[in-house]
Design a protein around this motif. Structure first.
Motif, mmCIF file in Angstrom:
data_model
loop_
_atom_site.group_PDB
_atom_site.id
_atom_site.type_symbol
_atom_site.label_atom_id
_atom_site.label_comp_id
_atom_site.label_asym_id
_atom_site.label_seq_id
_atom_site.Cartn_x
_atom_site.Cartn_y
_atom_site.Cartn_z
ATOM 1 N N THR A 62 -9.222 5.348 -2.641
ATOM 2 C CA THR A 62 -8.594 5.546 -1.340
ATOM 3 C C THR A 62 -9.355 4.800 -0.262
ATOM 4 O OG1 THR A 62 -7.693 7.700 -1.959
ATOM 5 C CG2 THR A 62 -7.989 7.262 0.396
ATOM 6 N N LEU A 97 -0.529 0.567 -8.123
ATOM 7 C CA LEU A 97 0.027 -0.060 -6.939
ATOM 8 C C LEU A 97 -0.223 -1.555 -7.032
ATOM 9 C CD1 LEU A 97 -1.165 2.294 -4.024
ATOM 10 C CD2 LEU A 97 1.195 1.994 -4.797
ATOM 11 N N GLY A 153 0.823 -1.198 0.000
ATOM 12 C CA GLY A 153 0.000 0.000 0.000
ATOM 13 C C GLY A 153 0.861 1.252 0.000
ATOM 14 N N VAL A 173 -4.237 2.563 1.234
ATOM 15 C CA VAL A 173 -4.011 3.029 -0.135
ATOM 16 C C VAL A 173 -4.611 4.423 -0.247
ATOM 17 C CG1 VAL A 173 -4.622 2.713 -2.559
ATOM 18 C CG2 VAL A 173 -3.933 0.744 -1.173
#
Length: 120
Positions: free
Chosen positions: A90, A18, A9, A116
């Motif tokens: 997020t 990611l 993360g 994240v």
């Protein structure tokens, strides 16, 4: 004792990528359904994606075409490749491993969560 340890993360810019990783230790095997969930304050925990031992997958509608879940049964690991990230991605992401018996979770394990954040 089963432990799920997540990594990967962090902070990404919109449009960035990611890759989350989760490795399971202890008495866990390829029969387990492995998945990723997300937590956003004020909302219920949502399934992001999961994958069966045979490789069948399902995804949250909002991440289809952007996120890819995969697993390595030899390593007892599950991954979430997150591409074209958006600010609304997020969240805290949790790894999950569950073994069903007659349709009911017999064993259900969670990781500690990894943050994240998608922001410019």
């Amino acid at each position: 004792q089963v432990q799920l340890v997540e990594s990967g993360g962090g902070l990404a810019q919109p449009g960035g990528s990611l890759r989350l990783s989760c490795t399971a230790s202890g008495n866990i095997d390829s029969r387990y359904l492995l998945g990723w969930y997300l937590d956003v304050p004020g909302k219920k925990r949502d399934l992001v994606a999961d994958i069966t031992s045979g490789g069948s997958t399902r995804y949250l509608d909002s991440v289809k075409g952007r996120f890819t879940i995969s697993r390595d049964n030899a390593k007892n690991a599950v991954y979430l490749q997150m591409d074209n990230l958006k600010p609304e991605d997020t969240a805290i992401y949790y790894c999950n491993a569950v073994l069903y018996r007659a349709g009911v979770p017999e064993y259900d394990y969670w990781g500690q969560g990894t943050q994240v954040t998608v922001s410019s």
